[in-house]
Design a protein around this motif. Structure first.
Motif, short mmCIF file in Angstrom:
data_model
loop_
_atom_site.label_atom_id
_atom_site.label_comp_id
_atom_site.label_asym_id
_atom_site.label_seq_id
_atom_site.Cartn_x
_atom_site.Cartn_y
_atom_site.Cartn_z
N ARG A 13 0.81 -0.67 -0.31
CA ARG A 13 0.17 -0.21 0.10
C ARG A 13 0.86 0.99 -0.13
NH1 ARG A 13 -3.11 -0.69 5.43
NH2 ARG A 13 -4.28 1.85 4.22
N LEU A 14 1.10 2.07 -1.34
CA LEU A 14 1.90 2.52 -1.24
C LEU A 14 2.01 4.66 -1.09
CD1 LEU A 14 5.03 2.72 -2.12
CD2 LEU A 14 4.43 2.86 -4.80
N THR A 15 2.91 4.87 -1.11
CA THR A 15 2.39 6.62 -0.48
C THR A 15 4.09 6.46 -0.87
OG1 THR A 15 0.85 6.68 1.11
CG2 THR A 15 2.24 8.70 0.99
N HIS A 16 3.94 7.58 -2.22
CA HIS A 16 5.37 7.40 -2.76
C HIS A 16 4.96 9.52 -3.07
CE1 HIS A 16 7.65 7.94 -6.84
NE2 HIS A 16 8.50 9.03 -5.66
N LEU A 17 5.88 9.69 -1.62
CA LEU A 17 6.39 11.26 -1.44
C LEU A 17 7.72 11.90 -2.52
CD1 LEU A 17 5.84 11.58 1.28
CD2 LEU A 17 4.29 12.45 -0.22
N ALA A 18 7.44 12.93 -3.23
CA ALA A 18 9.03 13.67 -3.68
C ALA A 18 8.99 15.29 -2.88
CB ALA A 18 8.56 14.23 -5.29
N VAL A 19 10.22 14.80 -2.24
CA VAL A 19 10.42 15.70 -1.01
C VAL A 19 11.36 16.75 -2.05
CG1 VAL A 19 9.83 14.01 1.10
CG2 VAL A 19 12.52 14.63 -0.60
#
Length: 263
Positions: free
Chosen positions: A156-162
């Motif tokens: 259950r993926l959360t993909h964040l570009a920081v």
């Protein structure tokens, strides 16, 4: 000391340890500022992830700068880190950044493998992720392989570009060196930077040693016209400096002729 410098193109604070490692091998070093790393403003999605950080089972980080951005964010929300989270870094530099900033143990690719998304994905603990909340932290753009594969394996993926990468036009000095091939070796560990610099490289520069951190980059170098890619054992300062030293003697250098042929 060699008269011609080794030109390094690593952005940010990580350029300094690389320069020191190459200098220790007896080479003059010249830093080329061709990419800036810029932290992105906090979004609602970021804030939600930081607030729910204790709900994640696994946290995968793709670069040292992403690790620094993550640590800075968590410091604002979690005076004490939640327990029970497994951390992963694409390479030892990312793992070191996570350990230094968060004090956590970090899974890295198996010994002897390149520091890459493919190597990280070979870890046994990332094979079956059905229903496991997983946070992937990196920069804007880049390869989609990690996120796609983690999702395919059930995460259950959360993909964040920081953060974002911003390419910079080469300085007059660097343009001259790329036009004349006026350097001992060029050190690049980013495909984006490699493609960017190739626009300014003359045929002479394309015949100079190019130190890259993986066979994947060597393949890309071949498609761009570089004739002497020397593959380091990884992206660490020690690995890249050792490859620079090997490039003194073409017989000792790991020139990836197979990848050149593929390109």
């Amino acid at each position: 000391m060699m008269s011609l410098p080794v030109v390094i193109c690593r952005p940010g604070a990580r350029a300094a340890p690389l320069a020191e490692a190459i200098d220790a091998e007896g080479f003059a070093v010249e830093r080329a500022e061709v990419m800036a790393l810029e932290a992105l403003p906090e979004t609602q999605a970021m804030r939600a992830a930081w607030l729910d950080f204790d709900q994640f089972r696994r946290v995968v980080v793709t670069s040292p700068f992403a690790a620094e951005c993550l640590a800075e964010a968590l410091d604002r929300y979690w005076p004490q880190l939640p327990v029970g989270i497994e951390y992963y870094g694409v390479g030892p530099s990312t793992a070191a950044a996570l350990h230094d900033t968060l004090g956590v143990r970090v899974h890295v690719p198996p010994s002897g493998k390149e520091h890459s998304s493919e190597a990280l994905l070979s870890l046994g603990s990332l094979q079956r992720l059905t229903g496991q909340r997983t946070l992937l932290v990196g920069g804007e753009g880049g390869r989609a392989l990690l996120g796609e594969t983690l999702a395919e394996r059930g995460a259950r993926l959360t993909h964040l570009a920081v953060y974002r990468r911003r390419l910079l036009e080469p300085s007059p000095t660097l343009r001259h060196r790329l036009r004349e091939g006026d350097y001992h070796a060029l050190v690049v560990s980013s495909g984006e930077i490699l493609e960017h610099l190739a626009r300014w490289c003359s045929c002479t520069a394309l015949d100079q040693p190019l130190i890259v951190s993986s066979h994947r980059l060597a393949t890309l170098a071949g498609t761009l016209g570089f004739r002497v890619p020397v593959v380091a054992s990884g992206a660490t300062p020690a690995a890249l400096a050792a490859a620079v030293a090997r490039a003194r003697d073409p017989k000792e250098a790991d020139v990836d002729h197979d990848d050149l042929e593929k390109g």
